[in-house]
Design a protein around this motif. Structure first.
Motif, PDB file in Angstrom:
ATOM      1  N   LYS A  33      24.113  34.931  37.131  1.00 39.37           N
ATOM      2  CA  LYS A  33      24.461  35.515  35.836  1.00 39.37           C
ATOM      3  C   LYS A  33      25.952  35.281  35.596  1.00 39.37           C
ATOM      4  O   LYS A  33      26.799  35.713  36.378  1.00 39.37           O
ATOM      5  CB  LYS A  33      24.158  37.014  35.797  1.00 39.37           C
ATOM      6  N   VAL A  34      26.286  34.587  34.524  1.00 37.75           N
ATOM      7  CA  VAL A  34      27.675  34.236  34.227  1.00 37.75           C
ATOM      8  C   VAL A  34      28.228  35.165  33.148  1.00 37.75           C
ATOM      9  O   VAL A  34      27.623  35.322  32.081  1.00 37.75           O
ATOM     10  CB  VAL A  34      27.795  32.770  33.765  1.00 37.75           C
ATOM     11  N   ILE A  35      29.338  35.799  33.470  1.00 37.52           N
ATOM     12  CA  ILE A  35      30.061  36.644  32.514  1.00 37.52           C
ATOM     13  C   ILE A  35      31.304  35.878  32.070  1.00 37.52           C
ATOM     14  O   ILE A  35      32.122  35.485  32.903  1.00 37.52           O
ATOM     15  CB  ILE A  35      30.491  37.977  33.161  1.00 37.52           C
ATOM     16  N   VAL A  36      31.449  35.645  30.778  1.00 40.59           N
ATOM     17  CA  VAL A  36      32.628  34.966  30.239  1.00 40.59           C
ATOM     18  C   VAL A  36      33.511  36.018  29.586  1.00 40.59           C
ATOM     19  O   VAL A  36      33.106  36.660  28.612  1.00 40.59           O
ATOM     20  CB  VAL A  36      32.241  33.876  29.226  1.00 40.59           C
ATOM     21  N   ALA A  37      34.701  36.215  30.128  1.00 40.56           N
ATOM     22  CA  ALA A  37      35.623  37.220  29.597  1.00 40.56           C
ATOM     23  C   ALA A  37      37.034  36.910  30.086  1.00 40.56           C
ATOM     24  O   ALA A  37      37.219  36.286  31.136  1.00 40.56           O
ATOM     25  CB  ALA A  37      35.215  38.626  30.059  1.00 40.56           C
ATOM     26  N   PRO A  38      38.053  37.341  29.328  1.00 43.68           N
ATOM     27  CA  PRO A  38      39.438  37.118  29.756  1.00 43.68           C
ATOM     28  C   PRO A  38      39.726  37.780  31.101  1.00 43.68           C
ATOM     29  O   PRO A  38      39.153  38.835  31.410  1.00 43.68           O
ATOM     30  CB  PRO A  38      40.268  37.768  28.639  1.00 43.68           C
ATOM     31  N   TRP A  39      40.626  37.181  31.856  1.00 44.04           N
ATOM     32  CA  TRP A  39      40.977  37.764  33.154  1.00 44.04           C
ATOM     33  C   TRP A  39      41.632  39.133  32.982  1.00 44.04           C
ATOM     34  O   TRP A  39      41.570  39.978  33.884  1.00 44.04           O
ATOM     35  CB  TRP A  39      41.874  36.811  33.947  1.00 44.04           C
ATOM     36  N   GLN A  40      42.232  39.375  31.819  1.00 44.82           N
ATOM     37  CA  GLN A  40      42.891  40.653  31.576  1.00 44.82           C
ATOM     38  C   GLN A  40      41.898  41.794  31.338  1.00 44.82           C
ATOM     39  O   GLN A  40      42.289  42.969  31.390  1.00 44.82           O
ATOM     40  CB  GLN A  40      43.823  40.553  30.360  1.00 44.82           C
ATOM     41  N   ASP A  41      40.628  41.475  31.056  1.00 44.05           N
ATOM     42  CA  ASP A  41      39.609  42.495  30.776  1.00 44.05           C
ATOM     43  C   ASP A  41      38.669  42.588  31.968  1.00 44.05           C
ATOM     44  O   ASP A  41      37.702  41.823  32.076  1.00 44.05           O
ATOM     45  CB  ASP A  41      38.833  42.142  29.505  1.00 44.05           C
ATOM     46  N   TRP A  42      38.942  43.522  32.861  1.00 38.53           N
ATOM     47  CA  TRP A  42      38.259  43.587  34.153  1.00 38.53           C
ATOM     48  C   TRP A  42      36.742  43.674  34.001  1.00 38.53           C
ATOM     49  O   TRP A  42      36.217  44.438  33.178  1.00 38.53           O
ATOM     50  CB  TRP A  42      38.755  44.785  34.965  1.00 38.53           C
ATOM     51  N   GLN A  43      36.038  42.869  34.811  1.00 36.26           N
ATOM     52  CA  GLN A  43      34.583  42.850  34.839  1.00 36.26           C
ATOM     53  C   GLN A  43      34.104  43.085  36.264  1.00 36.26           C
ATOM     54  O   GLN A  43      34.735  42.637  37.224  1.00 36.26           O
ATOM     55  CB  GLN A  43      34.050  41.489  34.364  1.00 36.26           C
ATOM     56  N   GLN A  44      32.992  43.789  36.375  1.00 34.59           N
ATOM     57  CA  GLN A  44      32.362  43.962  37.686  1.00 34.59           C
ATOM     58  C   GLN A  44      31.525  42.720  37.976  1.00 34.59           C
ATOM     59  O   GLN A  44      30.579  42.441  37.256  1.00 34.59           O
ATOM     60  CB  GLN A  44      31.477  45.217  37.709  1.00 34.59           C
ATOM     61  N   ALA A  45      31.918  41.979  38.995  1.00 34.99           N
ATOM     62  CA  ALA A  45      31.207  40.738  39.324  1.00 34.99           C
ATOM     63  C   ALA A  45      31.321  40.483  40.814  1.00 34.99           C
ATOM     64  O   ALA A  45      32.259  40.947  41.479  1.00 34.99           O
ATOM     65  CB  ALA A  45      31.787  39.570  38.537  1.00 34.99           C
ATOM     66  N   ASP A  46      30.353  39.727  41.331  1.00 36.74           N
ATOM     67  CA  ASP A  46      30.380  39.379  42.749  1.00 36.74           C
ATOM     68  C   ASP A  46      31.419  38.292  43.036  1.00 36.74           C
ATOM     69  O   ASP A  46      32.054  38.298  44.098  1.00 36.74           O
ATOM     70  CB  ASP A  46      28.993  38.878  43.185  1.00 36.74           C
ATOM     71  N   TRP A  47      31.562  37.384  42.090  1.00 31.01           N
ATOM     72  CA  TRP A  47      32.465  36.239  42.262  1.00 31.01           C
ATOM     73  C   TRP A  47      33.286  36.032  40.994  1.00 31.01           C
ATOM     74  O   TRP A  47      32.841  36.396  39.905  1.00 31.01           O
ATOM     75  CB  TRP A  47      31.664  34.960  42.549  1.00 31.01           C
ATOM     76  N   VAL A  48      34.457  35.451  41.148  1.00 30.42           N
ATOM     77  CA  VAL A  48      35.290  35.147  39.983  1.00 30.42           C
ATOM     78  C   VAL A  48      35.778  33.705  40.075  1.00 30.42           C
ATOM     79  O   VAL A  48      36.138  33.214  41.142  1.00 30.42           O
ATOM     80  CB  VAL A  48      36.472  36.123  39.861  1.00 30.42           C
ATOM     81  N   LEU A  49      35.748  33.029  38.919  1.00 30.43           N
ATOM     82  CA  LEU A  49      36.202  31.649  38.811  1.00 30.43           C
ATOM     83  C   LEU A  49      37.216  31.586  37.660  1.00 30.43           C
ATOM     84  O   LEU A  49      36.825  31.600  36.492  1.00 30.43           O
ATOM     85  CB  LEU A  49      35.007  30.726  38.538  1.00 30.43           C
ATOM     86  N   PRO A  50      38.525  31.542  37.956  1.00 22.89           N
ATOM     87  CA  PRO A  50      39.551  31.652  36.901  1.00 22.89           C
ATOM     88  C   PRO A  50      39.832  30.324  36.195  1.00 22.89           C
ATOM     89  O   PRO A  50      40.987  29.940  35.990  1.00 22.89           O
ATOM     90  CB  PRO A  50      40.767  32.143  37.684  1.00 22.89           C
TER      91      PRO A  50
END
Length: 284
Positions: A33-50
């Motif tokens: 499941k891919v969440i697309v959001a700015p790095w400044q807006d914290w998201q709960q995710a297992d992995w992050v790809l900046p």
């Protein structure tokens, strides 16, 4: 339970570029499941790809704090955070100059007219390029000619520090070669060719991008750069000027944070990147 991946954009450019749509599609087809959001807006995710954090240089303190939060939360990252922190500041070029041929680079931590002019005199450089120590996308990258300009550069643009390099005229002819690697394995390359009269090989300056096969010298230099790192990045882009007539490659940048990967320029590139991401997730 479905794995979630936060593919970060930024508040300055919040939309995902069209050439990454296929990446999202293929990841979701594989159950991510891919969440697309700015790095400044914290998201709960297992992995992050900046991959699209294209304004971090303007908010470097906040970005460092964000990296620290990722570590504290135990969020999975694809390139080690210590490598990302090192790569934020362009004085990493001083480390890589011990390994490969790099455009001569001087760092002025507190740039001012006296220090700048003393450097120009010491090096006998008549034409130089100035870059922010922490910078992105060609912002505040300027050229200064000692014999043609009476006004000094505006040093207020370089609050993070200043990189000074001699101007390499060959980039006008040869452009910049960008080579993309996944887990240290070469995937594809592009040439970024500035238009006539321009020398900055960035999209903001009308650069033409097209697929190429890099020279053996360029590829060997890029491999040397990656092999010299304390840990191999999962994704990386190595940029430099391939001066073909002289048979040598001048390193300009190594990018392991948010490089444009030009996945759309190579048929199998997106699939290769997806596989590298999935392998990393499975290994944990």
């Amino acid at each position: 339970m479905m794995t979630t991946l936060w593919l970060t954009t930024c508040r300055t450019w919040s939309n995902l570029p069209d050439n990454l749509t296929l990446l999202v599609q293929q990841l979701e087809e594989q159950g991510v499941k891919v969440i697309v959001a700015p790095w400044q807006d914290w998201q709960q995710a297992d992995w992050v790809l900046p991959l699209c954090a294209w304004d971090y240089a303007s908010h470097s303190h906040a970005f460092r704090a964000w990296l620290m939060r990722l570590a504290e939360k135990g969020t999975g990252v694809f390139n080690p955070l210590e490598l990302v922190r090192w790569n934020m500041s362009k004085d990493y070029l001083l480390d890589l100059a011990k390994v490969v041929e790099v455009i001569p680079t001087i760092v002025l931590d507190a740039p001012n007219p006296e220090a700048f002019l003393a450097l120009i005199h010491q090096k006998s450089w008549s034409e130089v390029v100035l870059k922010p120590l922490i910078g992105q996308s060609g912002k505040a990258v300027t050229k200064w000619h000692a014999m043609q300009q009476t006004a000094l550069p505006d040093f207020s643009c370089y609050s993070s520090g200043l990189i000074v390099q001699p101007y390499i005229q060959e980039i006008e002819q040869y452009g910049e070669t960008s080579m993309v690697f996944f887990n240290g394995k070469f995937s594809h390359a592009v040439k970024r060719q500035p238009p006539v009269g321009e020398w900055r090989a960035n999209s903001a300056y009308g650069v033409e991008v097209f697929a190429i096969t890099p020279s053996a010298v360029a590829l060997a230099s890029a491999n040397q750069v990656l092999q010299s790192l304390p840990v191999m990045p999962m994704y990386a882009r190595v940029d430099g000027t391939d001066i073909l007539e002289q048979g040598h490659f001048l390193l300009n940048e190594l990018e392991v944070i948010e490089p444009a990967l030009y996945l759309h320029t190579a048929t199998e590139a997106t699939a290769q990147f997806v596989q590298a991401i999935l392998n990393k997730i499975r290994k944990g």
